[in-house]
Design a protein around this motif. Structure first.
Motif, mmCIF file in Angstrom:
data_model
loop_
_atom_site.group_PDB
_atom_site.id
_atom_site.type_symbol
_atom_site.label_atom_id
_atom_site.label_comp_id
_atom_site.label_asym_id
_atom_site.label_seq_id
_atom_site.Cartn_x
_atom_site.Cartn_y
_atom_site.Cartn_z
ATOM 1 N N ASN A 124 -5.488 4.027 -1.167
ATOM 2 C CA ASN A 124 -4.897 5.017 -0.274
ATOM 3 C C ASN A 124 -4.766 6.392 -0.927
ATOM 4 N N THR A 138 -8.597 -2.199 -0.743
ATOM 5 C CA THR A 138 -7.886 -0.953 -0.965
ATOM 6 C C THR A 138 -6.583 -1.264 -1.687
ATOM 7 N N LYS A 139 -5.765 -0.237 -1.928
ATOM 8 C CA LYS A 139 -4.622 -0.416 -2.816
ATOM 9 C C LYS A 139 -3.382 0.290 -2.284
ATOM 10 N N VAL A 140 -2.228 -0.101 -2.848
ATOM 11 C CA VAL A 140 -0.947 0.475 -2.461
ATOM 12 C C VAL A 140 -0.071 0.644 -3.691
ATOM 13 N N SER A 141 0.756 1.646 -3.681
ATOM 14 C CA SER A 141 1.840 1.958 -4.628
ATOM 15 C C SER A 141 1.858 3.429 -4.978
ATOM 16 N N GLY A 147 5.557 5.827 -1.188
ATOM 17 C CA GLY A 147 4.953 5.284 -2.396
ATOM 18 C C GLY A 147 5.807 4.178 -2.970
ATOM 19 N N ILE A 192 5.315 -0.680 1.606
ATOM 20 C CA ILE A 192 4.152 -1.547 1.822
ATOM 21 C C ILE A 192 3.804 -1.642 3.301
ATOM 22 N N GLN A 212 2.440 1.818 4.457
ATOM 23 C CA GLN A 212 1.163 2.216 3.875
ATOM 24 C C GLN A 212 0.012 1.314 4.290
ATOM 25 N N VAL A 213 0.254 0.042 4.523
ATOM 26 C CA VAL A 213 -0.854 -0.806 4.954
ATOM 27 C C VAL A 213 -1.334 -0.382 6.333
ATOM 28 N N SER A 267 -3.405 2.741 5.928
ATOM 29 C CA SER A 267 -4.733 2.429 5.381
ATOM 30 C C SER A 267 -5.628 1.814 6.450
ATOM 31 N N TYR A 323 -6.088 -6.690 -0.850
ATOM 32 C CA TYR A 323 -5.099 -5.609 -0.918
ATOM 33 C C TYR A 323 -4.468 -5.633 -2.296
ATOM 34 N N HIS A 382 -1.577 -1.305 -6.811
ATOM 35 C CA HIS A 382 -2.283 -0.375 -7.688
ATOM 36 C C HIS A 382 -1.609 -0.257 -9.057
#
Length: 302
Positions: A39, A67-70, A80, A87, A90-91, A94, A106, A109
């Motif tokens: 993201n 993809t990634k999150v954090s 963030g 989470i 942000q998902v 994305s 997923y 990050h």
């Protein structure tokens, strides 16, 4: 064994979507089906590029999309980190940018020391149960942090991590100390990024590129301790009559637990060299020649 292509790498040096398009097309033609982004890459535009490229050059069902999150996307508690609020927010963001209703892998990050691991793993499990995510992965953290998160999932009956995306290449081998043995023990596949050490293992020592002169991460590989390893890669490549990139990638592919290295391409031959490395099997003597100059590092750079 397969390759992943990094959506960020494809347009790291340009925000021109049409300039990135040929790389996506080439990836499809070469049979690269694992596409990786995050993201935070280019403020979300990487996910948008990747999503549109899938629709343009392939079929969603034929691509394993990660993809990634954090990473911080905006101010506020949902912008963030790995809280439940972040989470869930942000998902969905994305998914909108990617133009899909599910993410295959997923990734977390980075580890979030401010959020209890139970909160994070429960939220991730809910995404799997809701069908928004199919598998979970983690990236770039200490082995004890990964173990803490993985244990929380197992103890509570939540979805555990299936993949670890860490930096691993012939110049950066610190993951061999703890993380890789743990992944081998738990059946977690490695999807290492920077398998060519930001390109440092793909060119003779002293050779410079635009990226090596302007990217602070790439510059971190220009250390005296790396020169003997790069020279060894060059020697094996010259003896084989192949590019250095193929030798460096073949070394990564030969390692236990490695399932899908992530290649960030900026030139057409980067992808073709990566695919050619699948057919290059190094001898025990060649692996020894590549590994013997390496010296453990006191400081670790993700």
């Amino acid at each position: 064994m397969s390759y992943g292509v990094a959506g960020a790498g494809l347009h790291r040096w340009t925000l021109d979507e049409e300039a990135a398009a040929p790389f996506f097309r080439q990836a499809v033609e070469l049979g690269v089906t694992f596409w990786d982004t995050a993201n935070v890459y280019q403020g979300g535009s990487s996910e948008e590029f990747v999503g549109r490229a899938i629709n343009r050059f392939s079929r969603r069902a034929d691509i394993v999309l990660a993809t990634k999150v954090s990473g911080r996307m905006h101010d506020g508690p949902g912008g963030g980190g790995l809280s439940r609020k972040a989470i869930l927010e942000q998902v969905d963001a994305s998914l909108r940018r990617l133009g899909t209703d599910y993410i295959d892998v997923y990734y977390v990050h980075r580890f979030d020391p401010e959020t209890p691991v139970e909160e994070t793993m429960r939220a991730l499990d809910d995404l799997v149960r809701a069908g928004k995510v199919r598998y979970l992965g983690a990236s770039s953290m200490w082995a004890w942090q990964f173990a803490k998160m993985q244990t929380a999932a197992v103890v509570h009956g939540w979805t555990p991590f299936s993949a670890m995306q860490d930096q691993y290449n012939v110049l950066k081998r610190e993951e061999e100390r703890d993380m890789i043995p743990m992944c081998l023990d738990q059946g977690v596949g490695l999807t290492p990024y920077s398998p060519l050490a930001k390109g440092r293992a793909a060119r003779p020592w002293g050779a410079r590129t635009t990226r090596s002169s302007s990217d602070v991460v790439a510059e971190s590989f220009d250390r005296d301790v790396d020169e003997p390893v790069v020279n060894a890669v060059q020697a094996v490549a010259e003896a084989r009559g192949v590019p250095m990139a193929q030798v460096a990638l073949a070394w990564v592919l030969a390692k236990p637990a490695v399932s899908c290295p992530i290649v960030g391409a900026t030139k057409p031959h980067h992808l073709s060299d990566a695919v050619a490395a699948l057919d290059l099997t190094l001898t025990d003597d060649e692996i020894t020649a590549l590994e013997s100059p390496y010296r453990p590092q006191e400081n670790y750079w993700w």
